[in-house]
Structures are given as C-alpha cells and as structure tokens.
Design an enzyme around this catalytic site. Structure first.
Site, PDB file in Angstrom:
ATOM      1  N   ASP A 177      40.714  36.125  24.803  1.00 19.79           N
ATOM      2  CA  ASP A 177      41.548  36.702  23.692  1.00 19.79           C
ATOM      3  C   ASP A 177      40.453  37.613  22.740  1.00 19.79           C
ATOM      4  O   ASP A 177      39.482  37.056  22.482  1.00 19.79           O
ATOM      5  CB  ASP A 177      42.028  35.421  22.672  1.00 19.79           C
ATOM      6  CG  ASP A 177      43.151  35.926  21.961  1.00 19.79           C
ATOM      7  OD1 ASP A 177      43.024  37.154  21.359  1.00 19.79           O
ATOM      8  OD2 ASP A 177      44.015  35.127  21.838  1.00 19.79           O
ATOM      9  N   GLU A 210      40.250  24.644  29.460  1.00 21.95           N
ATOM     10  CA  GLU A 210      41.486  25.234  28.868  1.00 21.95           C
ATOM     11  C   GLU A 210      41.800  24.523  27.927  1.00 21.95           C
ATOM     12  O   GLU A 210      42.198  23.269  28.043  1.00 21.95           O
ATOM     13  CB  GLU A 210      42.596  25.416  30.091  1.00 21.95           C
ATOM     14  CG  GLU A 210      43.823  26.156  29.657  1.00 21.95           C
ATOM     15  CD  GLU A 210      43.580  27.335  28.742  1.00 21.95           C
ATOM     16  OE1 GLU A 210      44.310  27.497  27.834  1.00 21.95           O
ATOM     17  OE2 GLU A 210      43.100  28.361  29.611  1.00 21.95           O
ATOM     18  N   GLU A 213      43.298  39.917  35.553  1.00 25.14           N
ATOM     19  CA  GLU A 213      42.345  41.278  35.971  1.00 25.14           C
ATOM     20  C   GLU A 213      43.259  42.060  37.040  1.00 25.14           C
ATOM     21  O   GLU A 213      43.163  43.229  37.248  1.00 25.14           O
ATOM     22  CB  GLU A 213      41.089  40.760  36.797  1.00 25.14           C
ATOM     23  CG  GLU A 213      40.146  41.731  37.237  1.00 25.14           C
ATOM     24  CD  GLU A 213      38.817  40.804  37.871  1.00 25.14           C
ATOM     25  OE1 GLU A 213      38.145  41.862  38.341  1.00 25.14           O
ATOM     26  OE2 GLU A 213      38.641  39.861  37.641  1.00 25.14           O
ATOM     27  N   ASN A 253      38.770  21.795  23.750  1.00 24.90           N
ATOM     28  CA  ASN A 253      38.428  23.094  23.011  1.00 24.90           C
ATOM     29  C   ASN A 253      36.916  23.431  23.222  1.00 24.90           C
ATOM     30  O   ASN A 253      36.051  22.421  23.111  1.00 24.90           O
ATOM     31  CB  ASN A 253      38.617  22.702  21.486  1.00 24.90           C
ATOM     32  CG  ASN A 253      38.616  24.158  20.628  1.00 24.90           C
ATOM     33  OD1 ASN A 253      37.522  24.834  20.835  1.00 24.90           O
ATOM     34  ND2 ASN A 253      39.478  24.122  19.775  1.00 24.90           N
TER      35      ASN A 253
END
Length: 215
Positions: free
Chosen positions: A118, A69, A194, A96
């Site tokens: 995203d 993350e 979700e 990253n």
C-alpha cells in the site's frame, strides 16, 4: 479498493493449522521445526492472495517461504491456493508486520519480499509505508548481517520514496529497475497485482536493497 468482509474467514483459518501458523511467538528461534526441511527462510510481507509466495516455493524447493498477511479476508484466498498446490515449503501467517521481532530471532529470516505494498500517498501516513525507517529497523532485526529486501511496485512515488528511505538508512542498492518487464532480469514471478497492472501498461519497478554493518 474496498476489502470485502468474509465473516467466516477466521474460522476457516483455524481449521488449517498445517498451513497457517498459530502462536508464532512460541516459534522464535525454532521456525525450522515448522517445515519438513531445515533450510533458509524467506518471507513476503503483505502476501495478498498468495500467488507469488506459492510459485516461489514451487520454483525454489530448497528454500522455505512464509507469507505474512494482516487481513483475514485476504489470507483465506492464499490459504485456498496453498491447499490446492500442496507445496511443503510454504506456510502463511496472519499477523501484523510490526510484531515480527517478537516472532523471529536475529538472522532467522534470510530475505524479505515487499510486493505492491500500500503506497499510503498522504504525508501524514508516511509511517505506515512498509519501507519507512521504523519498518526497515524491524527487517534488520530479523535478517542476518547484509540481509536483503527485494521490493516491487507499480507506484512510481512509492518507489522513489523507498529508494530514498533505503539510502538514508545506509542500505546498499544492489539492483534497481525502472521497467522490470522490459529488462534483462530473469526468473521474475508475478503477483496478481503485477499481472493486472502490467496488462494495463503500467511500468513495474523493482529493487534489491542490502543492509550494511553500522559503526
């Protein structure tokens, strides 16, 4: 959705090196030393608050999991979940995804999960999508031959784009569901997003894409 800044996040992450891996570049080829057992390693890119990765680790104790993350203010929520769960086969990495080949040797990661990434819907942001060809190259560099990406989203546009991207890269689409929650797929573990989206009546899309030997 605006991300709430947590100025204390970095300090908290540093307090728990047993859960959040530090100096990942020093672990290339040696990730088995991070976990109690030497077993296959699956990573989730964009792990969010950590529900998926933690529940997967509970359900599959013979697999090691790593949640990657980028946002410190997000990964601290996943950290809280790990501290509470006390599951030995899951860790976190605040990094990253573009740097993954610096951290993992070829074949060191057995599977990659992309959950509710995203969508970056604007064309000028295409290269930021985690299923863009440059990211696929990154995953290919750390997965074994015929390694797989398991992908879920509620965004139809991103799903269609991703299927095209996988195919254009020469990957094999092994499983495609246009409505996961009304399919025969078993063992699905939901992410926070979700559950939220499905409760609103949104369809969940899922696919499994496998890299193929080139040349």
């Amino acid at each position: 959705m605006r991300l709430r800044n947590k100025p204390w996040a970095k300090e908290k992450i540093e307090q728990y090196p047993q859960y959040v891996v530090t100096a990942p570049e020093e672990l290339k080829g040696k990730w088995n030393t991070v976990y109690e057992a030497n077993q296959p390693l699956h990573i989730e890119i964009g792990t969010g608050k950590g529900r998926f990765i933690t529940e997967m680790a509970k359900a599959n104790p013979s697999i090691n999991y790593l949640g990657v993350e980028l946002q410190e203010s997000v990964i601290v929520s996943a950290l809280d979940r790990l501290i509470e769960a006390e599951v030995p086969n899951v860790k976190l990495l605040n990094a990253n995804a573009v740097n993954l080949p610096q951290y993992f040797a070829k074949g060191e990661v057995s599977r990659v999960y992309l959950n509710f990434s995203d969508p970056w819907p604007k064309t000028r942001h295409e290269k930021r999508r985690l299923t863009y060809k440059s990211f696929l190259k990154i995953y290919e560099d750390i997965l074994p031959e015929h390694g797989e990406i398991h992908f879920k989203t509620d965004n139809q546009g991103l799903f269609e784009y991703s299927l095209t991207s996988f195919s254009a890269y020469g990957m094999l689409l092994k499983y495609v569901s246009l409505d996961l929650h009304n399919s025969l797929f078993e063992g699905n573990i939901m992410t926070e997003y979700e559950e939220k989206f499905s409760e609103k009546g949104n369809r969940i899309y899922r696919c499994e894409a496998q890299f193929q030997k080139k040349g």
